[in-house]
Write an enzyme that holds these catalytic residues in place. Structure first.
Site, PDB file in Angstrom:
ATOM      1  N   THR A 275       0.856  -1.193   0.000  1.00 45.97           N
ATOM      2  CA  THR A 275       0.000   0.000   0.000  1.00 45.97           C
ATOM      3  C   THR A 275       0.889   1.238   0.000  1.00 45.97           C
ATOM      4  O   THR A 275       1.986   1.210   0.548  1.00 45.97           O
ATOM      5  CB  THR A 275      -0.861  -0.038   1.285  1.00 45.97           C
ATOM      6  OG1 THR A 275      -1.765  -1.137   1.187  1.00 45.97           O
ATOM      7  CG2 THR A 275      -1.650   1.244   1.501  1.00 45.97           C
TER       8      THR A 275
ATOM      9  N   ASP B 288      -8.837  -0.791   4.899  1.00 44.30           N
ATOM     10  CA  ASP B 288      -8.756   0.486   5.620  1.00 44.30           C
ATOM     11  C   ASP B 288      -8.455   1.675   4.718  1.00 44.30           C
ATOM     12  O   ASP B 288      -8.779   2.814   5.061  1.00 44.30           O
ATOM     13  CB  ASP B 288      -7.657   0.395   6.689  1.00 44.30           C
ATOM     14  CG  ASP B 288      -6.297   0.079   6.080  1.00 44.30           C
ATOM     15  OD1 ASP B 288      -6.162  -0.993   5.442  1.00 44.30           O
ATOM     16  OD2 ASP B 288      -5.374   0.895   6.210  1.00 44.30           O
TER      17      ASP B 288
ATOM     18  N   THR C  72      -0.795   1.563   6.786  1.00 43.16           N
ATOM     19  CA  THR C  72      -0.522   0.441   5.888  1.00 43.16           C
ATOM     20  C   THR C  72      -0.479  -0.847   6.707  1.00 43.16           C
ATOM     21  O   THR C  72      -0.098  -0.815   7.877  1.00 43.16           O
ATOM     22  CB  THR C  72       0.815   0.638   5.141  1.00 43.16           C
ATOM     23  OG1 THR C  72       1.216  -0.616   4.563  1.00 43.16           O
ATOM     24  CG2 THR C  72       1.945   1.116   6.034  1.00 43.16           C
ATOM     25  N   GLY C  73      -0.878  -1.948   6.080  1.00 44.95           N
ATOM     26  CA  GLY C  73      -0.852  -3.222   6.803  1.00 44.95           C
ATOM     27  C   GLY C  73      -2.177  -3.944   6.683  1.00 44.95           C
ATOM     28  O   GLY C  73      -2.953  -3.690   5.754  1.00 44.95           O
TER      29      GLY C  73
HETATM   30  N1  GLY Z   1      -4.003  -1.862   4.185  1.00 42.26           N
HETATM   31  C1  GLY Z   1      -4.451  -2.260   2.919  1.00 42.26           C
HETATM   32  C2  GLY Z   1      -5.545  -3.243   2.971  1.00 42.26           C
HETATM   33  O1  GLY Z   1      -5.619  -4.071   3.891  1.00 42.26           O
HETATM   34  O2  GLY Z   1      -6.347  -3.244   2.086  1.00 42.26           O
END
Ligand code: GLY
Length: 309
Positions: free
Chosen positions: A177, A208, A228-229
Site C-alpha cells: 500500500t 482500511d 498500511t498493513g
Molecule cells: N491496508 C491495505 C488493505 O488491507 O487493504
C-alpha cells in the site's frame, strides 16, 4: 526578514516482509514519490496537490501494490481502494473496490473537491470518474506478469480461497500500500492512501485505505496520518484517527503516537502494519511492526531526504 512557515512531506510504500531483492526498488520508488511531491510543496503547491502527486508516482510504479502492479482478487481482477483528506475543513473523499482506474487517489480528490460525497464504491466510483473527465483503462493496463504468476501459484497450490480476515499482509502475504502526508506553507495538512488491498481478496472486500479515520486522517489542529498493513485489524482500531487522538493528548509527539498506535494494533487485534505521521508543526513520526516498511521524508528544517526500507 519574514520567517518561512515550515513545510514537510512523508511517504510510505507499504509495511510488509519486503524481500531483499525488492528493497532497492522500494527505496527508489519512495524517493521518487517524495521528490515529486516536494518539488510541488517547495514551489508553493498545496498539501493536497503534493499528496496526490506523490501517490500518483507510486500508483504508476509497479513496484507497489497500488494502481498498476496491484495484487489480484480471488476472481483474478484488480479492485482498488483509496482516500484523501485535508485538515483545514476536514474535507475528505474516497473510492472502494473501484475498477478500470489507474490513479484512484485522483478520483478520491475529485470526490472531495467537486461533490458532497465522501465515499463511492465499485461501478458508481468508475462512473463518477468518467463524468468528471478521468480516463478509465482496461484491467490489462493495471495487471502485471508478476501478479499473474502469484495468482496462478495460489490457484495451483489450492490456496486460492479468499484471504481470511485473520491473514494480514505481514510476514507471509505481499503488501505495498502507498501513502503520503504533507504540511504546506499555509499550515494545511493533507493525507492520502492508495492500495490494491490484500492478495486473493474476496470480490468486493474493502480495506482500511478507503476509510477516513482508518487508512487516512488529517486535522490542521493536530496532524495527519496514513496507515498500511492488515486492513481488517487497522479498521478495528480506527488506526489513523487513533494516532491523531494520541497526539492530542501526548503533547503533539508524532513518533510516540505512531509507536503507541502500532502497540495498540498488536495488543488489541494481533495485527501487523505501519503508520506515517506529521504533527501540525511538520514533525515526523513513523512506526511499524512488520519486518520492513518503505518510507521517506523531508522537511524544510533538514538538508535532504531521508529514506529507509
Ligand atoms: N491496508 C491495505 C488493505 O488491507 O487493504
Amino acid at each position: 526578514m519574514k520567517r518561512q512557515r515550515p513545510v514537510s512531506l512523508v511517504v510510505h510504500g507499504g509495511a510488509w516482509n519486503i524481500p531483499d531483492d525488492e528493497a532497492d526498488a522500494h527505496r527508489r520508488g519512495v524517493l521518487n514519490a517524495l521528490k515529486a511531491g516536494w518539488d510541488l510543496l517547495r514551489d508553493g503547491g498545496t498539501a493536497v496537490e503534493a499528496v496526490e502527486r506523490s501517490i500518483n508516482v507510486m500508483e504508476n510504479d509497479e513496484t507497489f501494490n497500488a494502481g498498476r502492479g496491484s495484487v489480484l482478487n480471488a476472481a483474478g481482477e484488480i479492485e482498488l481502494d483509496a482516500s484523501i483528506m485535508e485538515g483545514k475543513g476536514l474535507r475528505a473523499g474516497g473510492v472502494a473496490a473501484v475498477q478500470n482506474i489507474a490513479n484512484p487517489i485522483s478520483v478520491a480528490r475529485v470526490i472531495m473537491e467537486k461533490s458532497d460525497i465522501v465515499l463511492l464504491v465499485g461501478l458508481g466510483a468508475t462512473r463518477f470518474a468518467k463524468e468528471h473527465g478521468i480516463a478509465t483503462c482496461g484491467q490489462d493496463a493495471l495487471i502485471t506478469g508478476r501478479e499473474i504468476s502469484r495468482w496462478r501459484e495460489a490457484q495451483a497450490s489450492g490456496t486460492a480461497t479468499p484471504v481470511s480476515r485473520k491473514k494480514a499482509p505481514g510476514r507471509s502475504a505481499p503488501g505495498g500500500t502507498v501513502g503520503a502526508v504533507a504540511l504546506d506553507a499555509d499550515g494545511t495538512i493533507a493525507s492520502g492512501t492508495s492500495t490494491g488491498g490484500t492478495p486473493n481478496k474476496h470480490q468486493g472486500r474493502v480495506g482500511d485505505s478507503s476509510l477516513i479515520g482508518c487508512g487516512t486522517y488529517a486535522d490542521n489542529e493536530i496532524g495527519g496520518v496514513s496507515s498500511t498493513g492488515g486492513g481488517e485489524a487497522i479498521i478495528r482500531v480506527v488506526m489513523a484517527k487513533s494516532v491523531i487522538d494520541m497526539m492530542r493528548s501526548n503533547g503533539d509527539d508524532p513518533e510516540q503516537a505512531a509507536k503507541d498506535a502500532i502497540a495498540l494494533l498488536k495488543k488489541r487485534t494481533g495485527g501487523e502494519g505501519g503508520v506515517i505521521v506529521l504533527n501540525a508543526s511538520g514533525g515526523v513520526g513513523t512506526a511499524f511492526n512488520t519486518p520492513r516498511m518503505a518510507r521517506a521524508f523531508i522537511t524544510s528544517s533538514i538538508k535532504g531526504p531521508i529514506a529507509a526500507v
